[in-house]
Write an enzyme that holds these catalytic residues in place. Structure first.
Site, short mmCIF file in Angstrom:
data_model
loop_
_atom_site.label_atom_id
_atom_site.label_comp_id
_atom_site.label_asym_id
_atom_site.label_seq_id
_atom_site.Cartn_x
_atom_site.Cartn_y
_atom_site.Cartn_z
N LEU A 16 0.82 -1.21 0.00
CA LEU A 16 0.00 0.00 0.00
C LEU A 16 0.85 1.25 0.00
O LEU A 16 0.47 2.27 -0.56
CB LEU A 16 -0.93 0.01 1.22
N GLY A 20 9.80 6.37 5.55
CA GLY A 20 11.20 6.34 5.92
C GLY A 20 11.59 5.16 6.78
O GLY A 20 12.74 4.75 6.78
N MET A 21 10.64 4.60 7.53
CA MET A 21 11.01 3.53 8.46
C MET A 21 10.20 2.26 8.28
O MET A 21 10.26 1.38 9.11
CB MET A 21 10.87 4.04 9.90
N VAL A 24 3.74 -0.64 4.40
CA VAL A 24 2.38 -1.03 4.76
C VAL A 24 1.85 -1.97 3.69
O VAL A 24 1.90 -1.65 2.49
CB VAL A 24 1.45 0.20 4.89
N LYS A 39 2.13 -3.79 9.00
CA LYS A 39 3.16 -2.77 8.87
C LYS A 39 4.49 -3.38 9.27
O LYS A 39 4.63 -3.94 10.36
CB LYS A 39 2.85 -1.56 9.75
N ASP A 137 2.38 11.21 16.78
CA ASP A 137 2.28 11.40 15.33
C ASP A 137 0.81 11.49 14.91
O ASP A 137 0.39 10.86 13.93
CB ASP A 137 2.99 10.27 14.59
#
Length: 615
Positions: A16, A20-21, A24, A39, A137
């Site tokens: 999807l 950066g880390m 998905v 994830k 976040d």
């Protein structure tokens, strides 16, 4: 099809998006034959990342803590763990649209909708902050709007799992999080708390009302600089129909100093409450009745006012379908997207249902983490009980445990039975076997079942105190284990009073060893205050403790850790000059103790370099 199977169970199907880390994925649960979102996190992208085992331990702890939050506005996490070099989260399928897409499809966004979205987010934040968990976040891409108008928050726990004292910055040198929604204290690498999420809520609310974030820019550094030094434009200057009291709330949420923001999410909700639509204001029968703000009653999907106008009402589109009938699904098509600061992001376009409904796909599976209990293998600890269910405590075979208040206070060794005829002896009911419970706790901790161990320790403490005495060595040992396990489980609110009690008890004892133990418990209590977001109280306690630890000749590292916390707390409280001075002096001493290339001074150096860049 990707073909990779995570943990022997979750088959990755379609990518999807990726950031950066992590990545998905849409995936299929082979065991339960259902669609899920997965994830995959890549901790190697963090600067100063600790060794793999330490990071996995922290990740598992954050997953456990997140799993303890029970709120309908949080996505359900089915599983979490590690697979090869990746950490993975498995989340429920969420049907709807993310808030960023919802905003893009409704321009201008009705202000009553914005109020209803913010009020629902306040309810979620109040629950997670009580644990305590800080989201770190919160942004529209991490909020889903479902067909019935309710919202679901995603990604809880991910940022906190990756944000450690030595990994506050990414490999690019910038703080973990989304720059457009980042509070000033987070932008400077300072200590975060519930007040950090409230700032992000203010950014989100400003965006819903005005159509844009308050601070945008072409680079992440430019955006963060504006968060630190510029004032937001009041939303009524951009949109005069917004109520004045709503504008005032947004400006309070966007205050640079956390002390000037609302005290908590409950206070924000109370400010929003007079603006919420009234329940039962009309009907969903197409009669054209109007609700708050002159809006038609919510007859269409994804109307955020519906939960307030018609609380707990069934979704009519779903209720009208016969059992077993297929219903149209909103599907998501991943497309590249850019955030307000120009950084790459993940976006999903909503596709209308076809005549033959396609299989639905999860929308934005970047969600929070925790391991859900599955079948218990032989020798493993049983899963924790449901809320409200009494925790079973190991007892002497063939005997029933006393109620805690009635447990006889005889004997000093929990393994030694009382004599016949005595209270607690063979002719009387037998008390809780504390030793057996302690053995069970050790076994659980060896298997990583920390939450279950906490429940057992909390259950046996009253019985042990009644039998051996509140200040006995047995109870003191249990209390120390209980406090340490609570800390390891991230339950800082419950650990704080236990640590304070232990500090008081050891402070009364003679001798240097007891005094040092008391200081250690006070230090851990200060860590709890810091984790709970009580920055001023934590700063005062650290400053009080620092001279005592500096006077100890056998530990040169602990004073450095305290000074680092003081620097981060000063940043959180907006005292940037004092923080820079504290961290600059710390860097010199840390390099002398650890060496210039150690992770500790490297993290301090990155923070100072970052503060110089956002000047």
């Amino acid at each position: 099809m990707n073909g990779r199977v995570i943990a022997g169970r979750y088959e990755l199907s379609a990518l999807l998006g990726q950031g950066g880390m992590g990545q998905v994925w849409i995936a299929y649960d082979r065991r339960l034959d259902r669609r899920v979102g997965v994830k995959l996190l890549r901790p190697d992208r963090l600067a100063g990342a600790p060794d793999a085992e330490e990071l996995r331990h922290r990740f598992a702890r954050e997953c456990r803590v997140t799993a303890q939050v029970d709120h309908p506005g949080l996505v359900t996490v089915h599983d979490a763990g590690s697979d090869g070099d990746d950490l993975y989260l498995v989340m429920q399928y969420v049907e709807g649209a993310d808030l960023a897409d919802h905003l893009a499809e409704h321009d201008p966004y009705p202000w009553p909708w914005a109020v209803c979205v913010a009020a629902q987010l306040c309810a979620v934040l109040a629950s997670v902050h009580a644990v305590p968990i800080v989201h770190r976040d919160l942004k529209p891409r991490n909020v889903m709007v479902k067909a019935d108008g309710t919202v679901t928050v995603l990604d809880l726990g991910i940022a906190s799992a990756l944000d450690t004292d030595t990994t506050r910055l990414t490999h690019t040198g910038s703080p973990i999080g989304s720059p457009a929604y980042m509070a000033p204290e987070q932008a400077m690498g300072g200590t975060v708390g519930p007040y950090t999420d409230l700032y992000a809520l203010g950014v989100l609310l400003h965006e819903l009302l005005s159509g844009s974030v308050p601070f945008a820019g072409s680079t992440a550094l430019g955006v963060l600089h504006r968060h630190l030094y510029e004032q937001p434009v009041p939303v009524r200057q951009l949109r005069p129909d917004v109520p004045a009291e709503l504008e005032a709330l947004v400006l309070r949420l966007l205050a640079k100093d956390p002390e000037h923001r609302p005290a908590d999410a409950q206070e924000v909700y109370q400010a929003l409450a007079p603006l919420l639509p009234r329940a039962g204001a009309g009907r969903e029968d197409g009669t054209g009745a109007e609700a708050a703000g002159g809006l038609p009653l919510p007859v269409a999907p994804m109307d955020p006012t519906r939960p307030f106008l018609l609380p707990h009402a069934p979704w009519p589109g779903r209720a009208a379908q016969p059992a077993g009938a297929a219903r149209p699904a909103v599907t998501a098509v991943p497309v590249p997207a850019a955030g307000p600061d120009g950084t790459p992001g993940e976006a999903y376009l909503l596709a209308p249902p076809a005549s033959t409904p396609p299989a639905p796909a999860p929308l934005a599976a970047a969600q929070a983490a925790s391991a859900a209990p599955g079948p218990v293998p032989p020798g493993a600890a049983p899963p924790p009980p449901a809320p409200g269910v009494p925790v079973p405590v190991p007892v002497v075979p063939g005997a029933a445990p006393y109620p805690a208040a009635a447990t006889p206070a005889t004997g000093t060794d929990p393994r030694t039975p009382a004599p016949a005829g005595a209270p607690g002896g063979p002719d009387a009911p037998v008390a809780v076997d504390v030793a057996a419970a302690v053995d069970e706790v050790k076994r659980l901790l060896d298997h990583g079942r920390i939450t279950r161990a906490v429940d057992i320790l909390g259950g046996i403490l009253p019985a042990a105190a009644a039998r051996h005495g509140e200040h006995s060595p047995v109870v003191r040992t249990l209390r120390k284990q209980y406090a340490a396990t609570l800390m390891d489980d991230g339950q800082y609110r419950r650990a704080l009073p236990e640590l304070r009690l232990l500090a008081e008890e050891f402070a009364r004892d003679p001798g240097p060893h007891a005094a040092r133990q008391a200081l250690q418990f006070r230090f851990e209590a200060a860590q709890c205050l810091e984790a709970l977001g009580e920055a001023a109280a934590a700063l005062e306690e650290y400053r009080t403790l620092l001279p005592h630890f500096e006077a100890a000749p056998d530990d040169a590292v602990r004073p450095l850790e305290i000074r680092r916390s003081i620097g981060h707390l000063l940043l959180a409280l907006g005292e940037r000059g004092a923080a820079q001075e504290t961290l600059a002096r710390l860097l010199y001493d840390a390099e002398r103790v650890h060496g210039a290339h150690h992770a500790f001074p490297a993290e301090v150096r990155r923070t100072l370099e970052w503060l110089a860049r956002v000047r």
